[in-house]
Design an enzyme around this catalytic site. Structure first.
Site, PDB file in Angstrom:
ATOM      1  N   LYS A 249      44.320  31.303  50.666  1.00 35.24           N
ATOM      2  CA  LYS A 249      43.161  31.544  49.807  1.00 35.24           C
ATOM      3  C   LYS A 249      43.246  30.590  48.630  1.00 35.24           C
ATOM      4  O   LYS A 249      44.025  30.797  47.692  1.00 35.24           O
ATOM      5  CB  LYS A 249      43.116  32.970  49.288  1.00 35.24           C
ATOM      6  CG  LYS A 249      41.760  33.261  48.635  1.00 35.24           C
ATOM      7  CD  LYS A 249      41.827  34.155  47.430  1.00 35.24           C
ATOM      8  CE  LYS A 249      42.112  33.446  46.175  1.00 35.24           C
ATOM      9  NZ  LYS A 249      40.980  32.605  45.704  1.00 35.24           N
TER      10      LYS A 249
ATOM     11  N   SER B 138      48.739  32.060  37.385  1.00 34.85           N
ATOM     12  CA  SER B 138      49.091  32.653  36.089  1.00 34.85           C
ATOM     13  C   SER B 138      50.138  33.747  36.237  1.00 34.85           C
ATOM     14  O   SER B 138      50.313  34.344  37.308  1.00 34.85           O
ATOM     15  CB  SER B 138      47.831  33.261  35.462  1.00 34.85           C
ATOM     16  OG  SER B 138      47.362  34.303  36.308  1.00 34.85           O
ATOM     17  N   ASN B 139      50.809  34.010  35.134  1.00 29.25           N
ATOM     18  CA  ASN B 139      51.846  35.053  35.136  1.00 29.25           C
ATOM     19  C   ASN B 139      51.261  36.429  35.451  1.00 29.25           C
ATOM     20  O   ASN B 139      51.872  37.203  36.209  1.00 29.25           O
ATOM     21  CB  ASN B 139      52.549  35.073  33.785  1.00 29.25           C
ATOM     22  CG  ASN B 139      53.511  33.912  33.646  1.00 29.25           C
ATOM     23  OD1 ASN B 139      53.093  32.750  33.724  1.00 29.25           O
ATOM     24  ND2 ASN B 139      54.798  34.191  33.504  1.00 29.25           N
TER      25      ASN B 139
ATOM     26  N   VAL C 233      48.729  37.330  37.267  1.00 30.90           N
ATOM     27  CA  VAL C 233      48.442  37.503  38.696  1.00 30.90           C
ATOM     28  C   VAL C 233      49.740  37.472  39.490  1.00 30.90           C
ATOM     29  O   VAL C 233      49.969  38.274  40.389  1.00 30.90           O
ATOM     30  CB  VAL C 233      47.456  36.436  39.201  1.00 30.90           C
ATOM     31  CG1 VAL C 233      47.296  36.551  40.713  1.00 30.90           C
ATOM     32  CG2 VAL C 233      46.111  36.587  38.505  1.00 30.90           C
ATOM     33  N   GLY C 234      50.622  36.562  39.126  1.00 35.06           N
ATOM     34  CA  GLY C 234      51.893  36.464  39.852  1.00 35.06           C
ATOM     35  C   GLY C 234      52.652  37.769  39.855  1.00 35.06           C
ATOM     36  O   GLY C 234      53.176  38.214  40.882  1.00 35.06           O
TER      37      GLY C 234
ATOM     38  N   CYS D 247      50.715  22.698  34.883  1.00 40.37           N
ATOM     39  CA  CYS D 247      51.742  23.685  34.518  1.00 40.37           C
ATOM     40  C   CYS D 247      52.861  23.026  33.739  1.00 40.37           C
ATOM     41  O   CYS D 247      53.539  23.645  32.946  1.00 40.37           O
ATOM     42  CB  CYS D 247      52.292  24.344  35.760  1.00 40.37           C
ATOM     43  SG  CYS D 247      53.067  23.156  36.860  1.00 40.37           S
TER      44      CYS D 247
ATOM     45  N   GLN E  81      37.531  28.581  31.493  1.00 41.64           N
ATOM     46  CA  GLN E  81      38.642  27.809  30.940  1.00 41.64           C
ATOM     47  C   GLN E  81      38.232  27.169  29.612  1.00 41.64           C
ATOM     48  O   GLN E  81      38.980  27.169  28.633  1.00 41.64           O
ATOM     49  CB  GLN E  81      39.051  26.750  31.964  1.00 41.64           C
ATOM     50  CG  GLN E  81      40.425  26.173  31.783  1.00 41.64           C
ATOM     51  CD  GLN E  81      41.527  27.217  31.835  1.00 41.64           C
ATOM     52  OE1 GLN E  81      41.409  28.262  32.459  1.00 41.64           O
ATOM     53  NE2 GLN E  81      42.588  26.950  31.102  1.00 41.64           N
TER      54      GLN E  81
HETATM   55  N1  LIG Z   1      54.228  26.534  38.001  1.00 44.40           N
HETATM   56  C1  LIG Z   1      53.414  25.809  38.720  1.00 44.40           C
HETATM   57  O1  LIG Z   1      53.795  25.075  39.658  1.00 44.40           O
HETATM   58  C2  LIG Z   1      51.936  25.876  38.409  1.00 44.40           C
HETATM   59  C3  LIG Z   1      51.116  24.858  38.908  1.00 44.40           C
HETATM   60  C4  LIG Z   1      49.744  24.939  38.629  1.00 44.40           C
HETATM   61  C5  LIG Z   1      49.216  25.986  37.863  1.00 44.40           C
HETATM   62  N2  LIG Z   1      50.061  26.939  37.411  1.00 44.40           N
HETATM   63  C6  LIG Z   1      49.544  28.023  36.586  1.00 44.40           C
HETATM   64  O2  LIG Z   1      48.299  28.516  37.127  1.00 44.40           O
HETATM   65  C7  LIG Z   1      47.466  28.960  36.060  1.00 44.40           C
HETATM   66  C8  LIG Z   1      46.110  28.304  36.186  1.00 44.40           C
HETATM   67  O3  LIG Z   1      45.618  28.465  37.497  1.00 44.40           O
HETATM   68  P1  LIG Z   1      44.556  29.600  37.834  1.00 44.40           P
HETATM   69  O4  LIG Z   1      43.636  29.799  36.682  1.00 44.40           O
HETATM   70  O5  LIG Z   1      43.970  29.295  39.180  1.00 44.40           O
HETATM   71  O6  LIG Z   1      45.513  30.888  37.930  1.00 44.40           O
HETATM   72  P2  LIG Z   1      45.103  32.348  38.454  1.00 44.40           P
HETATM   73  O7  LIG Z   1      46.333  33.139  38.428  1.00 44.40           O
HETATM   74  O8  LIG Z   1      43.901  32.834  37.735  1.00 44.40           O
HETATM   75  O9  LIG Z   1      44.642  32.121  39.979  1.00 44.40           O
HETATM   76  C9  LIG Z   1      45.556  31.559  40.897  1.00 44.40           C
HETATM   77  C10 LIG Z   1      45.149  32.030  42.297  1.00 44.40           C
HETATM   78  O10 LIG Z   1      45.314  33.440  42.363  1.00 44.40           O
HETATM   79  C11 LIG Z   1      44.097  34.044  42.805  1.00 44.40           C
HETATM   80  N3  LIG Z   1      44.009  35.388  42.231  1.00 44.40           N
HETATM   81  C12 LIG Z   1      43.355  35.771  41.123  1.00 44.40           C
HETATM   82  N4  LIG Z   1      43.497  37.100  40.925  1.00 44.40           N
HETATM   83  C13 LIG Z   1      44.299  37.556  41.932  1.00 44.40           C
HETATM   84  C14 LIG Z   1      44.827  38.830  42.290  1.00 44.40           C
HETATM   85  N5  LIG Z   1      44.561  39.910  41.562  1.00 44.40           N
HETATM   86  N6  LIG Z   1      45.608  38.932  43.403  1.00 44.40           N
HETATM   87  C15 LIG Z   1      45.898  37.821  44.144  1.00 44.40           C
HETATM   88  N7  LIG Z   1      45.404  36.586  43.865  1.00 44.40           N
HETATM   89  C16 LIG Z   1      44.629  36.474  42.771  1.00 44.40           C
HETATM   90  C17 LIG Z   1      43.034  33.097  42.333  1.00 44.40           C
HETATM   91  O11 LIG Z   1      41.834  33.281  43.055  1.00 44.40           O
HETATM   92  C18 LIG Z   1      43.678  31.759  42.624  1.00 44.40           C
HETATM   93  O12 LIG Z   1      43.529  31.426  43.982  1.00 44.40           O
HETATM   94  C19 LIG Z   1      48.169  28.568  34.782  1.00 44.40           C
HETATM   95  O13 LIG Z   1      48.850  29.660  34.250  1.00 44.40           O
HETATM   96  C20 LIG Z   1      49.178  27.517  35.218  1.00 44.40           C
HETATM   97  O14 LIG Z   1      50.313  27.459  34.391  1.00 44.40           O
HETATM   98  C21 LIG Z   1      51.421  26.909  37.636  1.00 44.40           C
HETATM   99  O1  LIG Z   2      50.668  21.848  37.892  1.00 45.57           O
HETATM  100  C1  LIG Z   2      51.508  21.353  38.651  1.00 45.57           C
HETATM  101  C2  LIG Z   2      52.483  20.349  38.120  1.00 45.57           C
HETATM  102  O2  LIG Z   2      52.244  20.206  36.745  1.00 45.57           O
HETATM  103  C3  LIG Z   2      52.409  19.047  38.854  1.00 45.57           C
HETATM  104  S1  LIG Z   2      52.894  17.648  37.937  1.00 45.57           S
HETATM  105  O3  LIG Z   2      54.024  17.993  37.092  1.00 45.57           O
HETATM  106  O4  LIG Z   2      51.747  17.259  37.133  1.00 45.57           O
HETATM  107  O5  LIG Z   2      53.268  16.622  38.923  1.00 45.57           O
END
Ligand SMILES: NC(=O)c1ccc[n+]([C@@H]2O[C@H](COP(=O)([O-])OP(=O)(O)OC[C@H]3O[C@@H](n4cnc5c(N)ncnc54)[C@H](O)[C@@H]3O)[C@@H](O)[C@H]2O)c1
Ligand SMILES: O=C[C@H](O)CS(=O)(=O)O
Length: 486
Positions: A179, A233-234, A236-237, A288, A335
């Protein structure tokens, strides 16, 4: 009034493109020109998800029974098709989430390289022979796939992140239900088409688009999904981890960051300024690993800040499709609003605004543009020094020594990426040793994940597995230790 400019994108289930039974759709909007609809995707239901999981379950055994080399051959074909369609995929990614075409072309090439890397993994060893204490016995390890894996991905790397999950999942014999984030689902639909055209057996890869709570939440709960890999995001994670733990299945989370860069008193200031600007403002700060805190020894603080402000003012803002744009829009209206709210909070919390802080008005397009923003922060307890903003905003913090700088850098719930600019080897090694982050970069920007190396965070940035490189094997397989007596 929005105008539909491209087709309706369907779910990819069991080798076919099918509509959701919800008969509802979600519009993917161009954040640089919000009146433009990039594509319309399915707002799917758990019934659609059930179909996808059933297809993946049915396909898993034949897929697992292929050799790694045979699975790898298909990944090589997907890479080849993506190379042929690179411009189309990159342009779609830029239209969907805003980053510049130069960045999306680079990201698409990165996705292709990741596919080739894992295609090769199909020919590499999977276990070890370990001498048994019984000299008549043979003991060895091997690895088996988890089964059906759920993949949930964010919008900020619409090509690289889905591929750095899907490719290892598939090469190690799993089947996948993905997804993607709705904000960049059209881009992944184009990638899924490459898998389909490469002859991937039906049911091996399935894409179900839709709301996170419904489809993503359904993946977390589904009894036939045996592993979940999530980036986002944290908040959701943690909800996904909770569901996975209830079911006793493997899960992998890569989440937020508040990444520091330390500028030591012996730093090459030009290099540090260039890297901070790239780390903080490329992709509009939506990485991230983006730089969001810049911790500077007082001996060089004023010179560094002066250079930083002068160079940041040179940033050109506009649609990522225009070659003249260095920085595109925030990826969505929400955003955009989040970033502007964070800036307002910074001001009301007493941070000193040195540059930017306002929407960048483009009356013709109405795009979600924000000026690159630099704050000077005296109190590291305030939100802009602690909370992830995921936008073009940095907090400058002045410190009296390197010891203090590392203390400040570590004073965060996150531990994803961190950089230091110094020419002193002792300081570098001390930073490597003491900095609590999964990605440490010396005299380089805080962003920059190489596909062949393990990637992941510490503290609340991660569930503490690692992605990419050989590390991916640890998540997408289970080890069996085998003892054989004649
Ligand atoms: N650590 C990494 O490698 C990394 C890389 C990229 C982005 N991020 C993080 O992601 C965030 C930005 O991305 P985003 O806005 O898409 O994050 P998000 O958590 O809002 O969404 C991420 C995914 O989860 C899905 N989702 C949303 N609610 C959900 C739920 N209740 N249950 C299951 N899935 C759900 C979304 O549809 C999307 O596909 C930032 O916090 C960023 O730091 C981390
Ligand atoms: O969001 C994912 C990572 O930030 C990829 S990178 O560090 O920009 O390569």
């Amino acid at each position: 009034m929005s105008t539909v400019t491209t087709a309706n994108y369907l779910n990819y289930i069991n080798g076919e493109w099918i509509e959701s039974n919800s008969n509802e759709t979600i519009e993917s909007i161009n954040p640089a020109a919000p009146s433009e609809i990039v594509g319309v995707i399915q707002s799917s239901t758990t019934d659609d998800l059930d179909k996808a999981v059933e297809a993946a379950k049915h396909a898993q055994k034949p897929w697992r029974n292929l050799s790694g080399a045979q699975r790898g051959e298909i990944l090589y074909k997907v890479a080849g098709l993506m190379e042929e369609r690179l411009e189309e995929i990159a342009e779609c990614a830029t239209k969907e989430m805003g980053k510049t075409l130069a960045e999306t072309k680079g990201e698409t090439k990165r996705g292709i390289a990741i596919l080739k890397y894992y295609a090769g993994e199909g020919m590499r060893k999977v276990g070890d022979v370990i001498p048994s204490t019984d000299n008549e016995a043979l003991m060895f390890t091997t690895r088996v796939p988890l089964g059906v894996v759920g993949v949930i991905t964010p919008w900020n790397f619409p090509v690289a992140i889905p591929i750095w999950k899907v490719a290892p999942a598939l090469i190690y014999g799993n089947t996948v239900v993905i997804k993607p984030a709705s904000e960049s689902a059209v881009t992944f639909a184009k990638i899924a088409q490459c898998f389909a055209d490469a002859g991937l057996p039906k049911g091996v890869l399935n894409m179900v688009t839709g709301s996170g709570a419904v489809v993503g939440g359904g993946i977390a709960k589904h009894p036939d999904i045996k592993g979940i890999t999530f980036t986002g995001s944290n908040a959701v994670g943690k909800s996904i981890a909770h569901e996975a733990m209830k079911r006793g299945v493997k899960y992998q989370l890569e989440m937020g960051g508040k990444n520091p860069v330390i500028v030591a008193k012996d730093a090459d200031l030009e290099l540090a300024v260039d890297a901070v600007i790239k780390g903080a403002f490329l992709s509009t700060g939506q990485k991230c690993t983006a730089t969001s805190r810049v911790i500077v020894e007082e001996a060089v603080y004023d010179r560094f800040v002066e250079k930083l402000v002068i160079e940041t003012k040179k940033i050109t803002i506009g649609s990522g499709l225009h070659a003249s744009s260095w920085m595109g829009p925030c990826a969505s209206e929400s955003q955009y609003k989040n970033v502007l709210q964070a800036i307002q909070t910074g001001v009301s919390d007493g941070a000193k605004l040195l540059l930017g802080g306002k929407p960048y008005e483009d009356k013709e397009s109405g795009g979600y543009f924000v000026e690159p923003t630099i704050f000077e922060v005296a109190d590291q307890e305030i939100a802009i020094a602690r909370e992830e903003i995921f936008g073009p905003v940095i907090a400058l913090i002045k410190v009296s020594s390197l010891e203090s700088a590392v203390e400040v850098a570590n004073d965060s719930a996150y531990g994803l990426s961190a950089s230091i600019f110094t020419q002193n080897i002792t300081r570098m090694l001390k930073f490597v040793q003491e900095m609590e982050a999964g990605l440490i970069r010396i005299n380089a920007e805080s962003a920059g994940v190489e596909l062949q190396a393990p990637f992941g965070g510490m503290k609340e940035s991660s569930s503490h597995s690692r992605e990419q490189g050989e590390a991916a094997k640890e998540f997408f397989t289970s080890i069996k230790t085998v003892f054989v007596k004649g």
